[in-house]
Design a protein around this motif. Sequence first.
Motif, PDB file in Angstrom:
ATOM      1  N   UNK A 156      -9.572  24.627  -5.057  1.00 40.99           N
ATOM      2  CA  UNK A 156      -8.382  25.484  -5.085  1.00 40.99           C
ATOM      3  C   UNK A 156      -7.391  24.987  -6.137  1.00 40.99           C
ATOM      4  N   UNK A 157      -7.227  23.671  -6.200  1.00 36.33           N
ATOM      5  CA  UNK A 157      -6.267  23.089  -7.141  1.00 36.33           C
ATOM      6  C   UNK A 157      -6.777  23.144  -8.579  1.00 36.33           C
ATOM      7  N   UNK A 181     -25.475  27.010   7.296  1.00 31.15           N
ATOM      8  CA  UNK A 181     -25.840  28.036   6.317  1.00 31.15           C
ATOM      9  C   UNK A 181     -24.590  28.731   5.772  1.00 31.15           C
ATOM     10  N   UNK A 182     -23.647  28.982   6.665  1.00 29.06           N
ATOM     11  CA  UNK A 182     -22.404  29.638   6.242  1.00 29.06           C
ATOM     12  C   UNK A 182     -21.615  28.745   5.288  1.00 29.06           C
ATOM     13  N   UNK A 183     -21.559  27.460   5.611  1.00 31.15           N
ATOM     14  CA  UNK A 183     -20.842  26.512   4.757  1.00 31.15           C
ATOM     15  C   UNK A 183     -21.561  26.351   3.425  1.00 31.15           C
ATOM     16  N   UNK A 184     -22.885  26.272   3.451  1.00 30.16           N
ATOM     17  CA  UNK A 184     -23.660  26.143   2.213  1.00 30.16           C
ATOM     18  C   UNK A 184     -23.416  27.333   1.295  1.00 30.16           C
ATOM     19  N   UNK A 185     -23.339  28.513   1.884  1.00 30.41           N
ATOM     20  CA  UNK A 185     -23.078  29.717   1.083  1.00 30.41           C
ATOM     21  C   UNK A 185     -21.674  29.675   0.487  1.00 30.41           C
ATOM     22  N   UNK A 186     -20.721  29.175   1.272  1.00 34.88           N
ATOM     23  CA  UNK A 186     -19.342  29.097   0.781  1.00 34.88           C
ATOM     24  C   UNK A 186     -19.234  28.083  -0.350  1.00 34.88           C
ATOM     25  N   UNK A 187     -19.930  26.949  -0.213  1.00 37.12           N
ATOM     26  CA  UNK A 187     -19.912  25.943  -1.274  1.00 37.12           C
ATOM     27  C   UNK A 187     -20.524  26.499  -2.557  1.00 37.12           C
ATOM     28  N   UNK A 188     -21.611  27.227  -2.422  1.00 38.67           N
ATOM     29  CA  UNK A 188     -22.251  27.815  -3.602  1.00 38.67           C
ATOM     30  C   UNK A 188     -21.327  28.845  -4.261  1.00 38.67           C
ATOM     31  N   UNK A 189     -20.667  29.634  -3.456  1.00 42.87           N
ATOM     32  CA  UNK A 189     -19.747  30.634  -3.979  1.00 42.87           C
ATOM     33  C   UNK A 189     -18.589  29.979  -4.734  1.00 42.87           C
ATOM     34  N   UNK A 190     -18.156  28.820  -4.250  1.00 46.95           N
ATOM     35  CA  UNK A 190     -17.050  28.096  -4.894  1.00 46.95           C
ATOM     36  C   UNK A 190     -17.528  27.193  -6.035  1.00 46.95           C
TER      37      UNK A 190
END
Length: 216
Positions: A156-157, A181-190
């Motif tokens: 974010x920063x 799986x949800x966290x892994x997808x979020x990490x990939x998106x970020x």
Amino acid sequence: SKNVVVIGGGVSGKHAAQEISKAKDVKVTLVMANQFVEWPIAMTKVFAFPELHYKALSEKPDLFQIPSATYRYGAVTSVDPAKKTVVLSDQTSLSYDALVVATGFGMPLFYPELGATLQERKSQVAQIGASIKAAACVAIVGGGIVAVELAGDIRVAHPSKKIVLLVRDQVLKPYPDNVRKEVAAALEKQRIEVRTGEFADVPRDPVFEAGTCSVG
């Protein structure tokens, strides 16, 4: 009356002192290593946005004191169970009839060093924030909730910075599959990269200078 010494000024130590002090003929002394109060849960964001440190910090620990307890500030250097004494860094010796150790767990950087002054802690946090800002790549060792949250706050920063999680097995291993799986997808998106394997040459202590490590 009996003397009870509680080592640790966090939530557990404060709660223990508060409950014990309700008993009759008991004198409670609470030992805090640092003469300030810091909220560790906020530190992942503070490291990414060091200018927000003041929001997670109180320079007046007396505002959080339990009226029925006596407070002593300083790092504990030794405990003698035979003599029932606790010695602080300023050589002050405290006698006890019962001792409660509520020091929590160690997590470098996220908790201030024992005995650190307010200015020393402010300088350390500023250094961490400056190092993250200056780094071309930030490597975070660990796949637990703190590591994931720190990676997200840094993203974010610093939207364009390379961020890598170095994980021995998998991110958030104790959590259910659907959460991971949800966290892994979020990490990939970020665009937060996850590297798994053994990292034998990774420094055990935090490093603020550029370096390399082997993966595998």
